[in-house]
Design a protein around this motif. Structure first.
Motif, PDB file in Angstrom:
ATOM      1  N   ALA A  12      -1.515  -0.198   4.008  1.00 39.09           N
ATOM      2  CA  ALA A  12      -2.187   0.962   4.606  1.00 39.09           C
ATOM      3  C   ALA A  12      -1.170   1.799   5.379  1.00 39.09           C
ATOM      4  O   ALA A  12      -0.268   1.269   6.028  1.00 39.09           O
ATOM      5  CB  ALA A  12      -3.312   0.512   5.519  1.00 39.09           C
ATOM      6  N   ASP A  20      -0.220   4.777   8.318  1.00 36.48           N
ATOM      7  CA  ASP A  20      -0.668   5.040   9.687  1.00 36.48           C
ATOM      8  C   ASP A  20      -1.835   6.009   9.752  1.00 36.48           C
ATOM      9  O   ASP A  20      -2.667   5.915  10.651  1.00 36.48           O
ATOM     10  CB  ASP A  20       0.488   5.585  10.533  1.00 36.48           C
ATOM     11  CG  ASP A  20       1.530   4.513  10.823  1.00 36.48           C
ATOM     12  OD1 ASP A  20       1.200   3.310  10.759  1.00 36.48           O
ATOM     13  OD2 ASP A  20       2.681   4.882  11.117  1.00 36.48           O
ATOM     14  N   GLN A  24      -3.855 -10.657   6.422  1.00 38.46           N
ATOM     15  CA  GLN A  24      -4.034  -9.289   5.955  1.00 38.46           C
ATOM     16  C   GLN A  24      -4.950  -9.277   4.730  1.00 38.46           C
ATOM     17  O   GLN A  24      -5.129 -10.291   4.057  1.00 38.46           O
ATOM     18  CB  GLN A  24      -2.687  -8.653   5.603  1.00 38.46           C
ATOM     19  CG  GLN A  24      -1.837  -8.381   6.825  1.00 38.46           C
ATOM     20  CD  GLN A  24      -0.614  -7.569   6.486  1.00 38.46           C
ATOM     21  OE1 GLN A  24      -0.664  -6.630   5.684  1.00 38.46           O
ATOM     22  NE2 GLN A  24       0.509  -7.918   7.094  1.00 38.46           N
ATOM     23  N   PRO A  49      -8.586   2.771   9.759  1.00 39.05           N
ATOM     24  CA  PRO A  49      -8.264   1.365  10.040  1.00 39.05           C
ATOM     25  C   PRO A  49      -9.233   0.401   9.367  1.00 39.05           C
ATOM     26  O   PRO A  49     -10.422   0.689   9.236  1.00 39.05           O
ATOM     27  CB  PRO A  49      -8.383   1.280  11.560  1.00 39.05           C
ATOM     28  CG  PRO A  49      -9.332   2.370  11.919  1.00 39.05           C
ATOM     29  CD  PRO A  49      -9.110   3.467  10.918  1.00 39.05           C
ATOM     30  N   GLY A  50      -8.725  -0.720   8.946  1.00 43.92           N
ATOM     31  CA  GLY A  50      -9.554  -1.788   8.417  1.00 43.92           C
ATOM     32  C   GLY A  50     -10.093  -1.536   7.027  1.00 43.92           C
ATOM     33  O   GLY A  50      -9.801  -0.526   6.393  1.00 43.92           O
ATOM     34  N   GLY A  74     -11.807  -4.047  11.304  1.00 49.94           N
ATOM     35  CA  GLY A  74     -10.573  -4.015  12.083  1.00 49.94           C
ATOM     36  C   GLY A  74      -9.450  -4.872  11.541  1.00 49.94           C
ATOM     37  O   GLY A  74      -8.392  -4.932  12.138  1.00 49.94           O
ATOM     38  N   ARG A  75      -9.647  -5.554  10.436  1.00 51.55           N
ATOM     39  CA  ARG A  75      -8.578  -6.363   9.847  1.00 51.55           C
ATOM     40  C   ARG A  75      -7.539  -5.437   9.241  1.00 51.55           C
ATOM     41  O   ARG A  75      -7.855  -4.373   8.727  1.00 51.55           O
ATOM     42  CB  ARG A  75      -9.131  -7.280   8.760  1.00 51.55           C
ATOM     43  CG  ARG A  75     -10.238  -8.213   9.195  1.00 51.55           C
ATOM     44  CD  ARG A  75      -9.845  -9.625   9.526  1.00 51.55           C
ATOM     45  NE  ARG A  75      -8.944 -10.307   8.674  1.00 51.55           N
ATOM     46  CZ  ARG A  75      -9.289 -11.146   7.698  1.00 51.55           C
ATOM     47  NH1 ARG A  75     -10.550 -11.364   7.414  1.00 51.55           N
ATOM     48  NH2 ARG A  75      -8.371 -11.770   7.014  1.00 51.55           N
ATOM     49  N   ARG A  76      -6.301  -5.850   9.277  1.00 59.33           N
ATOM     50  CA  ARG A  76      -5.216  -5.035   8.722  1.00 59.33           C
ATOM     51  C   ARG A  76      -5.225  -5.116   7.199  1.00 59.33           C
ATOM     52  O   ARG A  76      -5.338  -6.196   6.628  1.00 59.33           O
ATOM     53  CB  ARG A  76      -3.888  -5.536   9.274  1.00 59.33           C
ATOM     54  CG  ARG A  76      -2.740  -4.680   8.835  1.00 59.33           C
ATOM     55  CD  ARG A  76      -1.516  -4.941   9.652  1.00 59.33           C
ATOM     56  NE  ARG A  76      -0.455  -4.106   9.126  1.00 59.33           N
ATOM     57  CZ  ARG A  76       0.812  -4.434   9.151  1.00 59.33           C
ATOM     58  NH1 ARG A  76       1.198  -5.549   9.720  1.00 59.33           N
ATOM     59  NH2 ARG A  76       1.710  -3.636   8.646  1.00 59.33           N
ATOM     60  N   VAL A  77      -5.084  -3.961   6.574  1.00 63.84           N
ATOM     61  CA  VAL A  77      -5.037  -3.877   5.125  1.00 63.84           C
ATOM     62  C   VAL A  77      -3.580  -3.697   4.703  1.00 63.84           C
ATOM     63  O   VAL A  77      -2.898  -2.768   5.166  1.00 63.84           O
ATOM     64  CB  VAL A  77      -5.920  -2.720   4.601  1.00 63.84           C
ATOM     65  CG1 VAL A  77      -5.783  -2.585   3.091  1.00 63.84           C
ATOM     66  CG2 VAL A  77      -7.376  -2.938   4.995  1.00 63.84           C
ATOM     67  N   TYR A  78      -3.102  -4.575   3.824  1.00 61.89           N
ATOM     68  CA  TYR A  78      -1.731  -4.501   3.337  1.00 61.89           C
ATOM     69  C   TYR A  78      -1.483  -3.141   2.699  1.00 61.89           C
ATOM     70  O   TYR A  78      -2.286  -2.651   1.900  1.00 61.89           O
ATOM     71  CB  TYR A  78      -1.485  -5.609   2.294  1.00 61.89           C
ATOM     72  CG  TYR A  78      -0.143  -5.483   1.627  1.00 61.89           C
ATOM     73  CD1 TYR A  78       1.003  -5.969   2.237  1.00 61.89           C
ATOM     74  CD2 TYR A  78      -0.010  -4.850   0.396  1.00 61.89           C
ATOM     75  CE1 TYR A  78       2.244  -5.847   1.635  1.00 61.89           C
ATOM     76  CE2 TYR A  78       1.226  -4.722  -0.220  1.00 61.89           C
ATOM     77  CZ  TYR A  78       2.350  -5.214   0.408  1.00 61.89           C
ATOM     78  OH  TYR A  78       3.578  -5.080  -0.172  1.00 61.89           O
TER      79      TYR A  78
END
Length: 85
Positions: free
Chosen positions: A10, A12, A35, A16-17, A4-8
């Motif tokens: 990415a 929409d 990120q 996710p993650g 669930g961490r945000r990937v630089y």
């Protein structure tokens, strides 16, 4: 690597993650703090130089860049060095 961490960078419609089979570094400090950056296809020497990443939230607003460099002794964490226009 936490799910669930945000990937630089990415999009929409990307899953996710972090994704299985990919290698990531964690961005520490600055506008992109927390990120993950996908470095799967980066050669070792490219990783050593870090990256200037486009960010909308840095000191210079939209289109500015945040400089991240590998942390000595901990190459899976890249530390913020400053923001640039």
């Amino acid at each position: 690597m936490k799910e669930g961490r945000r990937v630089y960078g990415a999009e929409d419609d990307d899953p996710p993650g972090p994704q299985p089979g990919h290698e990531y570094v964690e961005l520490v400090g600055g506008a992109l703090d927390g990120q993950l950056l996908d470095v799967t296809s980066w050669a070792g020497e490219d990783r050593e130089g870090g990256a200037m990443l486009i960010t909308e939230n840095g000191l210079h607003g939209p289109g500015g860049r945040a400089d991240y460099e590998p942390r000595p002794g901990t190459p899976d964490k890249w530390d913020w060095q400053g923001d640039y226009p």
